[in-house]
Design a protein around this motif. Structure first.
Motif, short mmCIF file in Angstrom:
data_model
loop_
_atom_site.label_atom_id
_atom_site.label_comp_id
_atom_site.label_asym_id
_atom_site.label_seq_id
_atom_site.Cartn_x
_atom_site.Cartn_y
_atom_site.Cartn_z
N GLY A 178 -1.20 -1.48 3.08
CA GLY A 178 -0.50 -2.74 3.32
C GLY A 178 0.04 -2.81 4.74
N HIS A 179 0.60 -1.68 5.22
CA HIS A 179 1.10 -1.64 6.60
C HIS A 179 -0.05 -1.80 7.59
N PRO A 181 0.17 4.90 -5.18
CA PRO A 181 1.03 3.81 -4.69
C PRO A 181 1.41 3.96 -3.22
N ALA A 182 1.66 5.19 -2.77
CA ALA A 182 2.00 5.41 -1.36
C ALA A 182 0.80 5.06 -0.48
N GLU A 241 6.57 9.96 1.62
CA GLU A 241 6.71 8.78 0.76
C GLU A 241 7.80 7.86 1.30
N THR A 248 15.34 0.22 -1.22
CA THR A 248 14.35 1.08 -1.87
C THR A 248 14.73 2.56 -1.71
N GLN A 300 7.36 3.92 3.14
CA GLN A 300 8.03 2.73 2.62
C GLN A 300 8.59 1.87 3.74
N ARG A 304 9.02 -1.00 -11.06
CA ARG A 304 8.05 0.01 -10.59
C ARG A 304 8.73 1.37 -10.42
N THR A 332 -1.55 2.82 -1.19
CA THR A 332 -1.68 1.36 -1.15
C THR A 332 -0.62 0.75 -0.23
N THR A 333 0.58 1.34 -0.22
CA THR A 333 1.63 0.86 0.69
C THR A 333 1.19 1.05 2.14
#
Length: 982
Positions: free
Chosen positions: A760-761, A753-754, A697, A387, A701, A448, A756-757
């Motif tokens: 997720g973590h 998006p960052a 960002e 990524t 990731q 994406r 939401t990532t």
């Protein structure tokens, strides 16, 4: 230096497995390197029959040997020196050793173990010692004597055990039984021709073997099974050990037969690769010791699963510290790496190939399953680097787009075409970079990142488009100002009856010329018709502004930028007109003071009414000073415009100038809107490439970032504040606030998006911590349901805290869906652990029941008596109720519904009954063995249980009758058969 056979005791006499010794043996002989090119040869036989001596000469091993007592205790292994491929010799203790008395448990267990792990089983038989005496005493023919005495009675139980084990447990390959017969017979055999002697002995031995096979009780599944269906039989006749030279010569011949043809002659269907031999042997012995059914095909899969998982974990650990990977990972953090995908694919392929090399010989299902898991785990591990690489590819493509577009626009017209061409080039460049970064082992979707690049390209193109259009409008406004200001001023100064007709003609001409040129230029932007029409109307309106509104204090053309205070300018323009009206209202040649200007301003500009001082004090009423035909202190003859006429003129003036004011406001708002939009686009473009944002960002990731929300909020606040600082000078608040809201909304969409990532973590960490807490809590003791509630509550609080830390001040994003997913994941894991714990609990109590029932039931069945089954029922009820009571107490901690608990308790009751039934059926299948055991115990031992020494004084018939009576009196046969028939 002579090679060491590394003789090692594998299983001690008490049944304990020497795992440490086996591991050392495997390392010393380098067995793990052999793959499937290895073999195992076991030797069994009666005590002191020369098993160890035969193996020492045959395989150059160093097993201890003795002629009179037990030397081999338990099971030993050694490497066969000088035989390739690697061959392991296995020596078992004597099958009829006096040291174990009547207990044949270890004999059965060791026999089953030898059959399970060996390619060839050598059965050492010393079977001719009775031949001469039997032939002379009984006056039998030599054929009859051989059939009766070729396999002695002390060796028959061993062969029966072999046959019953194979039929009961289903050894998954055809076993090679190599019978080694020591020919120590008396005359006349010693005078026979060797070839004839071996032929006759082979033939007669095979006949005796078939006879034993036919007499062994068989389960229903093997009623019609022939000896040759399960066994491959070979018979080797050798001289006795006393004939050393001849014995050694025959051993050398047998050695040639075993190396390697017989070992690898197609009987290796259930083979475990060498690297799994140690684990496989331990598990087989464990299953045999626990008196469980030995399912070798399932065992093979289990061994393969464990070993393949160990190999996969080892390979993954090697990958994480690979120097090539570490160098590539460090390089990609700095910038794009040429050939990234090929290099990383090569690294992964190397380790996947290593796995294949070490695990390829194991069960294909287990090998493939663990290979997929290894590949998935490795791909997850390297994904952040991939990524990061895509991020570099995207950044470079965007930067190149900006440079190409700027260069293209400097060459001339064609904005929309250039945008398309440059966009296409940049997207192709990105696709090429993605292809270069792609891994052969993965099919990762870069859509994406591609969509993000497309959004960035569109945003930059939109920003440049807005800037170019503003520049274009400004240039044409300036052009209109130049073409109209001078001529209009000259026409107004010179005067004439056609002045306004000339001005209108000039206005229409210059406006149409400008609009024509503007239309041609703006067509290159490919805007929609409504937008173009709006811009053209703006140019028309701009050219019609009134003189006062369109000229500044230096009578130069006013250009509306959006910074002007329209209200103040309008007031100044009206004040100038009002002053002009007050000057023209009366003739002032005598320099007498008057209040005309003051009255006009107070009445018409401020909207106030002045009260006449002389009359108001008398009548107390207010009077409109403009409702008169005369001015105070001004005579009628000096009055040019009466107060009433001034009021009427002012109303008309405001109506006629209102359109110009409205147009100026519209132009002001449009200019402010355009400028605010330009500033907003500029700030958004700066935000996209902000170093702090890019670092944040990239960090998110890889994993969770502490203070994520605070850092992101600070970045957004910084650019919103910059917008406010630059846009505050534009006075139209509506335009300013509108574009600020759009900027904020666009920025939040960009960083979402960052966010939401990050969530997720937070969710992954909360779930992982839940698993760890639950495992630690369960290790402390009972209370499953309580621990699940506590750990769930802690993890949800941790998630809520993480969400609060990730929250952005400028947004009110809802994390409920992620929270619900976490709850579902926690519930699923708790359910999985619950099922595993309950399964483990069931197994433990099943083992407890099996241990508490199997031995006592066997003892009761063997001891006999009229109360046998009453005792068994009593034992069954007692042990079952004890287990159910304990199980009910433990399972209460799981807070299950009553139906589930009842079902589990019933399962335990059924299981305990099955244990008893299974043991009874096992004993029923061994009825003949038990009858023979009881018979020979009486037949071969005297009344003091001492081995009987046969002389000429014994009454063989009486002893035989007593032995048979012991079998009948014990009533064992009747009881077991009744169970079996039921």
């Amino acid at each position: 230096m002579e090679e060491d056979c590394c003789a090692t005791q594998l299983i001690y006499g008490d049944g304990k497995f020497n795992a440490g010794g086996l591991d050392r043996f495997v390392k010393e002989v380098k067995l793990a390197e052999c793959g499937i090119s290895y073999g195992v040869v076991a030797i069994v036989g009666p005590q002191s029959s020369g098993k160890s001596a035969l193996q020492n000469h045959l395989f150059t091993t160093q097993f201890a040997n003795s002629r009179r007592s037990q030397t081999t205790n338990g099971i030993w292994i050694a490497k066969c020196v000088g035989i390739e491929p690697c061959t392991i010799a296995m020596d078992l203790e004597g099958a009829d050793g006096r040291e174990r008395g009547q207990d044949d448990t270890f004999k059965v267990q060791s026999t089953l173990f030898a059959l399970a792990v060996s390619d060839i089983v050598l059965i050492n038989i010393k079977g001719y010692s009775f031949f001469a005496d039997g032939m002379l005493e009984k006056k039998l023919t030599w054929q009859e004597a051989y059939l009766k005495w070729s396999i002695s009675e002390r060796e028959i139980p061993l062969l029966e055990t072999f046959f019953q084990v194979v039929m009961s447990f289903g050894i998954p390959r055809k076993t090679t039984l190599l019978f080694v017969i020591h020919d120590n017979a008396k005359p006349p055999f010693q005078h026979w021709h060797p070839g004839l002697r071996k032929f006759i002995l082979n033939l007669l031995f095979s006949t005796a073997l078939e006879k034993i096979w036919n007499e062994v009780p068989k389960p229903q599944a093997h009623k019609s099974t022939r000896f040759s269906d399960l066994f491959s039989e070979e018979v080797v006749v050798m001289s006795s050990y006393e004939e050393k030279e001849k014995f050694k010569e025959e051993v050398a011949q047998l050695r040639q037969r075993l190396s390697p043809g017989m070992l690898f002659a197609g009987y290796r269907r259930g083979l475990v690769p060498a690297s799994g031999f140690s684990f496989s042997a331990q598990q087989i012995w464990k299953v045999i010791k626990e008196n469980k059914d030995l399912d070798l095909p399932a065992h093979k899969v289990m061994v393969a699963t464990v070993r393949c998982e160990e190999i996969a974990n080892q390979i993954f650990n090697q990958l994480t510290y690979d120097t090539g990977w570490l160098a590539l990972k460090e390089a990609v953090q700095t910038g794009p790496v040429q050939g990234f995908g090929q290099r990383l694919s090569s690294i992964l392929s190397t380790y996947i190939s290593k796995y294949d090399t070490e695990a390829i010989y194991f069960d294909s299902g287990a090998w493939y399953s663990k290979r997929q898991l290894l590949e998935s785990k490795a791909l997850d591990f390297v994904y952040p680097a991939h990524t990061t690489m895509l991020g570099h590819v995207r950044s470079k493509a965007l930067e190149d787009f900006k440079v190409r577009l700027e260069q293209s626009l400097n060459e001339g017209r064609g904005f929309a075409s250039y945008v398309r061409i440059c966009t296409h080039s940049s997207m192709l460049e990105f696709d090429k970079g993605c292809a270069d970064a792609a891994l052969q082992q993965a099919n990762w979707d870069a859509s994406r990142v591609r969509e993000k690049l497309q959004r960035d390209v569109d945003a930059h193109a939109s920003y440049i488009c807005s800037a170019k259009l503003l520049e274009l409008i400004f240039n044409y406004e300036k052009q209109l100002s130049i073409s109209l200001t001078g001529p209009v001023k000259s026409l107004l100064v010179t005067g004439g009856k056609d002045t306004w007709a000339s001005i209108r003609k000039l206005l229409n001409h210059e406006t149409e010329v400008a609009i024509s040129k503007f239309s041609t230029v703006v067509a290159d932007f490919e805007l929609d018709k409504a937008t173009i029409a709006k811009m053209l109307q703006h140019l028309r309106d701009y050219s019609r502004f009134s003189t006062v509104l369109n000229y500044d204090s230096d009578t130069t053309l006013r250009v509306w930028t959006g910074k002007e205070d329209i209200t103040s300018i309008t007031k100044d323009a009206r004040s100038a007109s009002m002053k002009f009206l007050s000057v023209m209202a009366a003739i002032r040649l005598d320099e007498k003071p008057d209040n005309i200007e003051k009255v006009l301003f107070s009445s018409l500009m401020d909207g106030a009414v002045i009260v006449s001082s002389s009359q108001d004090r008398e009548i107390g009423a207010s009077v409109d000073p403009l409702a008169s035909s005369n001015w105070e202190e001004v005579s009628a003859k000096n009055t040019l415009i009466t107060p009433v006429q001034c009021q009427s003129l002012w109303r008309q003036f405001k109506v006629e100038t209102e359109n110009s004011v409205t147009q100026a406001i519209s132009s002001h708002v449009m200019a402010a809107t355009g400028r605010c939009e330009g500033i907003a686009n500029q700030k958004f473009s700066q935000l996209i490439f902000d170093e702090d944002w890019l670092a944040l960002e990239e960090a998110v990731q890889i994993g969770p970032v502490q203070g994520f929300g605070k850092r992101l909020s600070s970045i957004l606040s910084n650019y919103l504040s910059k917008y406010d600082t630059e846009a505050t000078i534009y006075f139209d608040e509506g335009a300013r606030n509108s574009k600020r809201q759009l900027l904020e909304s666009k920025a939040l969409d960009f960083v979402y998006p960052a966010y939401t990532t990050m969530l997720g973590h937070v969710r992954s960490k909360a779930l992982k911590d839940f698993k760890v807490r639950l495992e630690q809590s369960l290790n402390k003791g009972r209370g499953f349901a309580t621990y699940v509630c506590i750990c769930t509550h802690s993890s949800m609080l941790e998630f809520d805290k993480g969400c609060a830390d990730a929250a952005v001040i400028q947004a009110n994003w809802d994390a409920s869906r992620v929270r619900e997913k976490l709850q579902r994941d926690i519930d699923a894991h708790a359910s999985s652990v619950c099922s595993a714990k309950l399964s483990e609990l069931n197994v433990n109590y099943e083992q407890q029941l099996s241990a508490s029932l199997t031995g006592p039931v066997k003892t009761l069945l063997e001891s006999g008596g009229k109360d046998t089954w009453a005792s068994i029922r009593k034992l069954l009820n007692r042990e079952t109720e004890v287990a159910i009571s304990e199980f009910s107490t433990v399972v209460a901690d799981f807070e299950l519904d009553e139906a589930t608990i009842a079902e589990m308790l019933q399962h335990l009751r059924d299981y305990s009954r099955n244990v008893v039934e299974k043991k009874a059926r096992e004993e029923a299948r061994k009825i003949m063995i038990h009858m023979k055991d009881r018979f020979f115990r009486v037949f071969n031992c005297d009344s003091d249980s001492m081995p009987r020494v046969w002389t000429e004084k014994e009454d063989i018939r009486s002893i035989t009758k007593d032995a048979r009576s012991a079998v009948i009196i014990g009533n064992f046969c009747e009881r077991i058969l009744s169970v079996f028939l039921c």
